[in-house]
Design a protein around this motif. Structure first.
Motif, mmCIF file in Angstrom:
data_model
loop_
_atom_site.group_PDB
_atom_site.id
_atom_site.type_symbol
_atom_site.label_atom_id
_atom_site.label_comp_id
_atom_site.label_asym_id
_atom_site.label_seq_id
_atom_site.Cartn_x
_atom_site.Cartn_y
_atom_site.Cartn_z
ATOM 1 N N GLU A 111 0.952 -1.188 -0.117
ATOM 2 C CA GLU A 111 -0.113 0.068 -0.086
ATOM 3 C C GLU A 111 0.868 1.332 0.160
ATOM 4 O O GLU A 111 0.566 2.270 -0.570
ATOM 5 C CB GLU A 111 -0.962 -0.102 1.066
ATOM 6 C CG GLU A 111 -2.030 -1.045 1.339
ATOM 7 C CD GLU A 111 -2.848 -1.089 2.549
ATOM 8 O OE1 GLU A 111 -2.362 -0.350 3.489
ATOM 9 O OE2 GLU A 111 -3.977 -1.687 2.554
ATOM 10 N N ILE A 112 1.882 1.192 0.809
ATOM 11 C CA ILE A 112 2.841 2.369 0.893
ATOM 12 C C ILE A 112 3.603 2.667 -0.592
ATOM 13 O O ILE A 112 3.590 3.773 -1.196
ATOM 14 C CB ILE A 112 3.959 2.277 1.820
ATOM 15 C CG1 ILE A 112 3.450 2.275 3.173
ATOM 16 C CG2 ILE A 112 5.062 3.241 1.784
ATOM 17 C CD1 ILE A 112 4.475 1.659 4.416
ATOM 18 N N GLY A 437 2.011 12.294 18.866
ATOM 19 C CA GLY A 437 2.071 12.616 17.384
ATOM 20 C C GLY A 437 1.079 11.803 16.559
ATOM 21 O O GLY A 437 0.603 12.081 15.550
ATOM 22 N N MET A 438 0.392 10.577 17.154
ATOM 23 C CA MET A 438 -0.639 9.908 16.794
ATOM 24 C C MET A 438 -1.591 9.476 17.637
ATOM 25 O O MET A 438 -1.123 9.078 18.765
ATOM 26 C CB MET A 438 0.059 8.753 16.022
ATOM 27 C CG MET A 438 0.898 8.910 14.583
ATOM 28 S SD MET A 438 1.920 7.330 14.334
ATOM 29 C CE MET A 438 3.373 7.334 15.400
ATOM 30 N N VAL A 439 -2.863 9.811 17.423
ATOM 31 C CA VAL A 439 -4.018 9.575 18.276
ATOM 32 C C VAL A 439 -4.905 8.478 17.702
ATOM 33 O O VAL A 439 -5.209 8.577 16.200
ATOM 34 C CB VAL A 439 -4.642 10.892 18.297
ATOM 35 C CG1 VAL A 439 -5.831 10.625 19.139
ATOM 36 C CG2 VAL A 439 -4.083 11.950 19.180
ATOM 37 N N PRO A 448 -1.248 5.360 11.320
ATOM 38 C CA PRO A 448 -1.885 6.235 9.979
ATOM 39 C C PRO A 448 -1.660 5.256 8.725
ATOM 40 O O PRO A 448 -0.902 4.680 8.514
ATOM 41 C CB PRO A 448 -1.191 7.344 9.917
ATOM 42 C CG PRO A 448 -0.373 7.681 11.339
ATOM 43 C CD PRO A 448 -0.160 6.156 11.807
ATOM 44 N N HIS A 449 -2.754 5.734 7.827
ATOM 45 C CA HIS A 449 -2.741 5.215 6.645
ATOM 46 C C HIS A 449 -1.757 5.655 5.785
ATOM 47 O O HIS A 449 -1.160 6.713 5.916
ATOM 48 C CB HIS A 449 -4.311 5.485 5.935
ATOM 49 C CG HIS A 449 -4.435 4.654 4.764
ATOM 50 N ND1 HIS A 449 -3.696 5.190 3.511
ATOM 51 C CD2 HIS A 449 -4.944 3.749 4.234
ATOM 52 C CE1 HIS A 449 -4.329 4.217 2.530
ATOM 53 N NE2 HIS A 449 -4.798 3.453 2.855
ATOM 54 N N GLN A 468 6.494 8.735 5.646
ATOM 55 C CA GLN A 468 5.478 8.374 4.479
ATOM 56 C C GLN A 468 4.470 9.556 4.007
ATOM 57 O O GLN A 468 4.708 10.721 4.704
ATOM 58 C CB GLN A 468 4.572 7.254 5.012
ATOM 59 C CG GLN A 468 3.587 7.259 6.215
ATOM 60 C CD GLN A 468 2.858 6.001 6.428
ATOM 61 O OE1 GLN A 468 3.344 4.936 6.418
ATOM 62 N NE2 GLN A 468 1.542 6.378 7.083
ATOM 63 N N GLY A 469 3.544 9.477 3.045
ATOM 64 C CA GLY A 469 2.833 10.572 2.603
ATOM 65 C C GLY A 469 3.506 11.681 2.205
ATOM 66 O O GLY A 469 4.495 11.598 1.668
#
Length: 509
Positions: A111-112, A437-439, A448-449, A468-469
């Protein structure tokens, strides 16, 4: 089934190479403890050789048209889909991630890579028209050169996906050092890169320890260094690279919290705590470690957690019938066992002890720690403050959402945190005030996606670059700014040597 002995090799400038210094360390299968291969501890000279190869490859690779670079990523995406099972098996053998989770890791990397195929849309620059009369400005996102990356043992595929597709897709070249404890995935991945025809030197792989890569800091050919690892290692790399002005993307350690409120959906909560805390034997950077529970549901939660943890089947990572495999090494097993002893000494209640679980004969020498649960944990205890990186859960009783938030925000690390509740006020307050940083909301792993950035804050991230992203694209590029004056040839007096006829012909027409 007997595992074939593997001699892991470096891959530099298109060639598989033995380490010239002859220094190798054993590679073990954590499920059995058996030695299944040997891994080179490369010299600094080998690291410099890999960087030099990447530097030679950079001009031609960066000049390769963007659609052609994308064709390699498309081919990589398809090849990983075609070889998913083989890649997953390699992770299950040397990293001992359960085979189902290994398949999931490779699937996430696919996916990445798919997301990285959108680089042409993300790398587009900007234009500012009319800065002055006949003057325009343009911002171009350009590659920088050679990047180097260091990966941890626990996600050999995922970290490859975070670094390499984005680096080479934007026109850079790369030198990658996998963990010596889980090198087999990258051996297979490098073979795939060769098979799809990636030009030599664009991606190079070396193996070794910290001494292997320290020469990167002052190597003029290195534009930047990436790491997923511990916070002390991240700080050391930041210091070394900072002295020489190199870019860094450094993800450090974690101590992730989960806050369970009085209206938490209990079945979903228990299911997610088990998956998050004991999946991958707790060796995830986003694994839950501290569980803060309000008094209203504390006792029920603890009772159900112990029952569910006892039911977790531990065994060989290749056995599809087990849930949790071993930890990575005997050293890791002993370190985790020591933390369990520390928790007892600090006065926490060891309600489930995972040390020395009974195992079948074939796995008697494996590196196993079963699910472990502490209750009565307070924030000042070492088991609540320090990263254990194993299947050990600490339950803390907190009075309300405010004390829960205060507890997690006081921790020096800020990677991820989750809340379980059905109350919209709690959800919005947690998202706004949790200093991480991530919830996650009603999820145990707040990963995260691939379209979104991944990374913590505070001590969990050294610097401000995440993976990523769009963040990944931004890190591997630099903004080059052009100021352009356009001149109308018809309004200029031609100078000597100019093809006046051509100019006049154009104007006349």
């Amino acid at each position: 089934m007997t595992q074939k002995h593997v001699k892991v090799k470096n891959h530099i400038n298109g060639e598989w190479l033995d380490e010239s210094n002859g220094h190798y360390v054993p590679l073990c299968n954590p499920s059995t403890g058996a030695v299944i291969g040997e891994v080179p501890i490369s010299s600094a000279d080998t690291a410099r050789q890999a960087v030099a190869a990447a530097a030679v490859a950079f001009p031609a690779w960066s000049a390769t048209p963007l659609p052609k670079r994308m064709n390699y990523l498309f081919a990589l995406h398809q090849a990983m889909k075609d070889n998913l099972e083989d890649l997953a098996q390699s992770i299950a053998v040397d990293q001992a991630k359960h085979i189902s989770e290994a398949r999931g890791e490779v699937g996430r990397v696919i996916e990445i890579v798919q997301m990285a195929c959108s680089i042409p849309a993300l790398i587009q620059g900007e234009t500012l028209q009319g800065i002055a009369s006949n003057i325009n400005g343009r911002v171009i996102k350009a590659p920088l050169g050679v990047f180097c990356g260091v990966a941890p043992f626990n996600f050999p595929a995922l970290v490859f996906g975070w670094f390499i597709p984005f680096a080479i897709g934007t026109g850079n070249t790369f030198v990658y050092k996998p963990s010596t404890e889980s090198p087999l995935f990258m051996q297979k991945m490098m073979a795939i890169l060769v098979d799809i025809g990636l030009p030599k030197g664009v991606v190079n792989v070396i193996h070794g320890e910290k001494e292997t890569v320290e020469g990167w800091y002052d190597d003029p050919n290195v534009a930047g260094v990436c790491l997923v690892g511990s916070s002390p290692t991240a700080r050391a790399i930041a210091e070394g690279c900072g002295r020489h002005g190199k870019k860094t993307m450094l993800l450090g350690g974690a101590k992730n919290f989960l806050l369970a409120m009085e209206d938490a959906p209990m079945d979903l909560l228990i299911e997610n705590v088990i998956a998050s805390g004991y999946g991958s034997a707790g060796q995830r950077c986003l694994a839950v470690s501290n569980i803060a529970v309000v008094p209203e549901i504390h006792d029920e939660f603890v009772e159900r957690l112990i029952d569910a943890a006892r039911a977790v089947k531990v065994g060989d990572a290749m056995n599809p019938d087990v849930f949790m495999g071993p930890v990575i090494s005997a050293k890791a097993r002993d370190r985790i066992s020591n933390y369990i002893e520390i928790g007892v000494d600090e006065g926490a209640n060891l309600v489930l002890d995972g040390r020395n679980p009974a195992m079948p004969k074939a796995n008697a020498d494996g590196f196993f720690v079963a699910p472990t649960v502490f209750t009565g944990v307070t924030p000042d205890m070492r088991i609540a403050k320090e990263e254990i990186f194993g299947p050990v859960l600490s339950v803390l009783k907190v009075g309300c959402i405010n004390t829960g938030l205060a507890t997690l925000n006081a921790h020096e690390l800020g990677n991820g945190a989750c809340i379980f509740t059905q109350n919209a006020y709690y959800i919005e307050k947690f998202i706004a005030e949790a200093n991480v940083g991530m919830v996650g909301v009603n999820v145990g792993i707040c990963a995260p996606h691939p379209y979104l950035p991944f990374g913590g804050i505070k001590g969990s991230l050294v610097g401000n670059n995440k993976v990523q992203g769009k963040d990944g694209v931004d890190f591997f590029t630099q903004n080059k700014v052009a100021t352009i004056r356009t001149v109308d040839p018809a309004g200029q007096v031609p100078t000597a040597g100019v093809a006046n006829g051509a100019v006049r012909s154009c104007v006349a027409s």
